[in-house]
Design an enzyme around this catalytic site. Structure first.
Site: not given
Length: 347
Positions: A135, A173, A321
């Site tokens: 991330d 991601d 999130d």
């Protein structure tokens, strides 16, 4: 009365334990945009009177965790007399959701989930989420210390799979963030690690592997993804995954995936429809706990589209999130947000 209180206490304790588990659905990148689809919920457990939500007829092939956070929350609310809220929570609890592996230990959890699914003749959906510099250091930052540690982690993950059926989503991601310019990542090393993960997981005979490819709003120009996905082993994967933890509509995902597939030799794909029932949010920080969203198309392999292998709930509805809009840390259970998603589902 004493017995009733004790049952509620047990449900609450189980919910706390589930909420603290390090291997369950973390939130994903702050760079991510949004998605949309209709939610469909069939009949819940007998006597629950669950509302119907329109959508494709579910194919009963994916495993439902009977002790998911949503299931425990519904049980707690039912025992506390919050029947209407419990019925809404059933819309989440009775649907298959992915298990996120995001901590240092993977084998035991992977084995447990795939074994439980196999006993019911179902398929477990898992997410491998432990790549170094995960991330890009944002809300879900973390991952393995280095490349050596990551390869070992992947080996353990694969060993836990055995020959049981599973869908594995590889590193949400990881490709898109690299393409978007994550400065903490050495691109070639990351692509090599992803290719290792794809190849190692595909050695397990019952495993379907889908390499994450972001979403239609993040990198609208699909040509930017072709070389990175190729270096990351897409040719040897079953396909790619779109819209993980995002809110883009099924139509947007289908169009984007079809375009990407054409450039990748006809690769198939899966779409995360867990929270896209109202499509993307148009305000700021549209990727992070946006208000007014809804559950999307329930998990099914009956997609009606030859290239789309499944609609899946990869992001677990109700898990944050990140610490935005009053939410808890990424991946933590947020009952009020889960309830809003369920309440807003179209039906």
């Amino acid at each position: 009365m004493r017995a009733r209180v004790r049952v509620v206490a047990v449900a609450l304790a189980a919910l706390v334990v589930a909420g603290s588990a390090g291997v369950c659905g973390a939130g994903t990148s702050g760079a991510r945009e949004v998605s949309g689809a209709r939610g469909a919920v069939g009949a819940g457990p007998a006597g629950w009177g669950e509302p119907q939500v329109r959508g494709p007829v579910p194919v009963e092939s994916f495993w439902v965790d009977p002790r998911s956070r949503a299931a425990l929350q519904a049980a707690e609310w039912r025992l506390a007399g919050r029947t209407a809220d419990a019925l809404l929570m059933d819309r989440i609890a009775t649907r298959p959701q992915a298990e996120w592996l995001n901590g240092p230990a993977s084998r035991a959890v992977v084995r447990a989930r795939t074994t439980a699914a196999a006993r019911q003749g179902r398929t477990a959906v898992l997410v491998a989420y432990y790549i170094p510099h995960r991330d890009c250091g944002s809300y879900s930052g973390g991952g393995a210390r280095n490349a050596v540690a990551y390869r070992k982690w992947v080996d353990e993950f694969a060993a836990g799979l055995g020959d049981r059926d599973s869908y594995v989503i590889v590193e949400p991601d990881a490709v898109a963030q690299t393409v978007a310019g994550c400065v903490s990542v050495v691109a070639e090393e990351r692509y090599a690690l992803l290719a290792y993960a794809v190849d190692r997981l595909k050695r397990q005979p019952g495993t379907h592997v889908y390499l994450d490819a972001g979403n239609s709003a993040w990198l609208p120009d699909t040509s930017r993804l072709i070389a990175p996905l190729t270096k990351s082993g897409i040719a040897r994967a079953d396909g790619f995954a779109l819209n993980v933890s995002n809110f883009q509509t099924d139509a947007a995902g289908s169009a984007y995936g079809t375009q990407l597939s054409a450039a990748l030799g006809g690769k198939h794909f899966v779409i995360d429809t867990s929270r896209n029932g109202n499509g993307p949010y148009t305000g700021t920080d549209s990727w992070c706990n946006p208000p007014g969203r809804a559950l999307g198309t329930p998990p099914t392999t009956a997609t009606g589209a030859p290239l789309i292998d499944a609609y899946l709930w990869i992001k677990r509805p109700g898990e944050s999130d990140g610490t935005c809009r009053g939410g808890p840390t990424a991946g933590q259970w947020w009952p009020s947000y889960a309830l809003e998603l369920a309440r807003n589902a179209r039906g």
